[in-house]
Design a protein around this motif. Structure first.
Motif, PDB file in Angstrom:
ATOM      1  N   UNK A 162      13.001  -4.436   8.254  1.00  0.00           N
ATOM      2  CA  UNK A 162      11.788  -5.494   8.859  1.00  0.00           C
ATOM      3  C   UNK A 162      11.125  -5.216   9.984  1.00  0.00           C
ATOM      4  N   UNK A 163      11.516  -3.949  10.462  1.00  0.00           N
ATOM      5  CA  UNK A 163      10.946  -3.463  11.567  1.00  0.00           C
ATOM      6  C   UNK A 163       9.704  -2.646  11.427  1.00  0.00           C
ATOM      7  N   UNK A 164       9.481  -2.487   9.966  1.00  0.00           N
ATOM      8  CA  UNK A 164       8.568  -1.220   9.313  1.00  0.00           C
ATOM      9  C   UNK A 164       7.291  -2.334   9.005  1.00  0.00           C
ATOM     10  N   UNK A 165       5.991  -2.012   9.295  1.00  0.00           N
ATOM     11  CA  UNK A 165       4.961  -2.787   8.829  1.00  0.00           C
ATOM     12  C   UNK A 165       4.018  -2.316   8.073  1.00  0.00           C
ATOM     13  N   UNK A 166       3.022  -2.864   7.637  1.00  0.00           N
ATOM     14  CA  UNK A 166       2.221  -2.413   6.477  1.00  0.00           C
ATOM     15  C   UNK A 166       1.597  -1.009   6.751  1.00  0.00           C
TER      16      UNK A 166
END
Lengths: 239, 239
Positions: A162-166
């Motif tokens: 969930x730390x990684x974004x689009x």
């Protein structure tokens, strides 16, 4: 000075910290969202920039002045304005205001257009920035000069999915969360940030662990994420 | 059947995962926010419940059916309805719908009123729940029966300051993030959750580390947070 885009916002539960303040990381997340809204509104959505130039907007620096953090369930107004730009950098302000118009949080930010293939800064094209009506300047602004850390306390954190974004890298609000955490629960429940500088030097890609180093001196905390992926400085006030 | 509260919602950048789906943890966060809005709307805000009964609303179980995850920037409608309640438990549904009215995500949830002093479940008082117009029942619904984990893979996570919410414990959306993470980046980028069961057995207070155990069998992952603080089961589909 550029076009000003403004939106109303209620501080929700999930953007409040345990003190009932809007979390600084949430302030950064909402700022990104609001600038994205302005861009879409002006026909320059993320998708448009990607399709036409293979670019993504990336923040490289923040300077955040906090007079008062918005409160849980407070209704606030968020303004953003693309101030000016040069060949590689765009400068954008955010103003978080109370319903009565009092300035609560003021943010200066520096942006680059990252080429999605080379993952390096691309040239700022006239066609991309024209609708914001910001000023073209030649000067490259000097950012904050960060102190060197000595005898830093170091903690390791697992990167979460969930730390990684689009953009397929660690979301820029997460660096702040990693940075403050080694200050400890007791310190964080009894202090509030007054001034925050953040400089992102290298994006962090999905992986296992990061290190967060901190040196606290006279109510100012100095932070490094990994060796030099991000530098953060925070001035605190005791509650 | 109770009063239905409904709100429109745009999926922002910070609630999207790297696939452009609304993150399941964000779905839980927004659900909490929407039920809080209904309560405030009906004169039963969190503050009212705390001042009059020293209670906080706590979710103990979720059953989530996902037909399709909302997409980044999609405009959706979120409905919530307090269905019924007994002496200790309140049952509430959430429905995430497309703008065209198609049901995307359906959530059954179980709530208790936690006494802020004893941190145990208090009795559901008529005065608290009356405005929702939900049905009083005698039956205590049986929750999902979770499988025992065998040969589980275990990962440790540092609790971050930002994991703690206004109730001074780990926010309930964080358990899901901890749970899925050991499945690995590759699995998570190529699978989507179809069905999720979560049971919160004990609140987790600020501290150093938690453990997240997982056993994956035939597209169903079985999870434990710490020894038994939460149980999670997720059915996945390959993208």
């Amino acid at each position: 000075m550029g076009n000003i885009y403004s939106t109303n916002y209620f501080v929700p539960f999930y953007h409040s910290d345990l003190k009932g303040d809007m979390a600084a990381s949430a302030i950064l997340n909402v700022a990104l969202q609001v600038s994205g809204e302005q861009s879409a509104h002006l026909g320059r959505s993320e998708e448009w920039v990607m399709e036409n130039y293979h670019y993504s907007w990336i923040v490289t620096e923040y300077e955040i002045d906090i007079k008062r953090l918005p409160k849980f369930l407070e209704e606030i107004v968020i303004e953003t304005e693309a101030i000016n730009y040069n060949k590689f950098f765009c400068y954008r302000d955010f103003r978080y205001k109370s319903k009565e118009g009092e300035l609560l949080v003021n943010i200066h930010s520096t942006w680059v257009l990252m080429d999605s293939v080379s993952r390096k800064a691309g040239r700022v094209e006239e066609e991309i920035v024209k609708p914001y009506e910001s000023e073209k300047i030649n000067k490259i602004k000097r950012g904050h000069v960060f102190s060197k850390l000595e005898n830093a306390k170091v903690k390791k954190y697992q990167i979460r999915y969930s730390d990684i974004d689009l953009n397929m890298h660690v979301n820029n609000s997460k660096y702040y969360e990693w940075a403050i955490n080694p200050l400890g629960f007791d310190f964080l429940t009894h202090h509030r940030p007054k001034k925050i500088y953040i400089k992102y030097n290298h994006e962090i890609l999905p992986g296992e662990q990061i290190s967060s180093s901190v040196m606290l001196r006279d109510k100012i905390s100095h932070h490094l994420i990994n060796d030099n992926d991000a530098q953060i400085e925070i001035e605190w006030e005791k509650i």
